[in-house]
Design a protein around this motif. Sequence first.
Motif, PDB file in Angstrom:
ATOM      1  N   ARG A 105      -6.864  -6.140  -0.390  1.00 44.22           N
ATOM      2  CA  ARG A 105      -6.031  -5.106   0.226  1.00 44.22           C
ATOM      3  C   ARG A 105      -6.339  -4.914   1.710  1.00 44.22           C
ATOM      4  O   ARG A 105      -5.463  -4.481   2.466  1.00 44.22           O
ATOM      5  CB  ARG A 105      -6.229  -3.762  -0.497  1.00 44.22           C
ATOM      6  N   ASN A 163      -2.500   1.947  -3.879  1.00 43.90           N
ATOM      7  CA  ASN A 163      -1.224   1.262  -4.108  1.00 43.90           C
ATOM      8  C   ASN A 163      -0.673   1.656  -5.478  1.00 43.90           C
ATOM      9  O   ASN A 163      -1.284   2.444  -6.202  1.00 43.90           O
ATOM     10  CB  ASN A 163      -1.352  -0.253  -3.939  1.00 43.90           C
ATOM     11  N   LEU A 170       0.832  -1.192   0.000  1.00 43.68           N
ATOM     12  CA  LEU A 170       0.000   0.000   0.000  1.00 43.68           C
ATOM     13  C   LEU A 170       0.872   1.249   0.000  1.00 43.68           C
ATOM     14  O   LEU A 170       2.015   1.243   0.460  1.00 43.68           O
ATOM     15  CB  LEU A 170      -0.927   0.020   1.219  1.00 43.68           C
TER      16      LEU A 170
END
Length: 247
Positions: free
Chosen positions: A150, A133, A78
């Motif tokens: 994520r 990201n 991230l």
Amino acid sequence: ATGDGGGSQPGAALAPLIRGYEVEGGERLELEKLGVTTREFSGRLLRTRFELRFPADFVPADYGKVMLHLAGGYAAGLASSAQIVVDINGRNAASVPLPYTRGEVFDDQAIPLPLSLWRPGLNSVEISAQLPNASDKVCNTLSPAARQPRFLFLDRTRLEIPALARAVRSPDLAAVKAGAVPFAAPGARPRLVLPPPTATPPMPPPPSRPGSPSPPSASSISNSCPMREARRAAPTSWSRRPGRSPR
């Protein structure tokens, strides 16, 4: 199509939450009771929302905090701007960064939420996970990186609500004023008795100190007029003009 008019069992369980989950203070509440479910998210922005109903006489001030204990995790890769944002009634209450590029799993991420942002009645709480990201710059939704999870949000995330200050009026005469009770009810009416006002006694003179002259009386003040004494002592010829005889 025909079916049960009462709806599904999950829907019937969540129906009372439309008006907000009622809290009284001093309690521990898991978000599973509020209809929040475990979610595995692969997008850029995850939003979870629920409502709480505080007592009508709740006093909002900075005397305590509602603690949000977040359970979940986030994946590696991230961006540095990734964070969790908590809003209460449309106002930002907390922002927690997600700093590790390798990812992290947490079971008790404590986030304090000030009581001054809450209000009596319905309160809306929104938890947002901002998850950018490097693959977002390409904007290719078919790439494998865009499909990878994520963020993980677990329903065992909980709230700890402290004891709440309450503003109570005692006795509360609103019902008596609105309905004119007991004057509108049949039967004997109460009597209001007030004592008659009493005359105020005169103030006593201040005590005299030893050796100090006593204050003059009213009669002595009226008889000691200087002009009157001067007229009495003046000769009778002063009242006549020279060269003229009195009539």
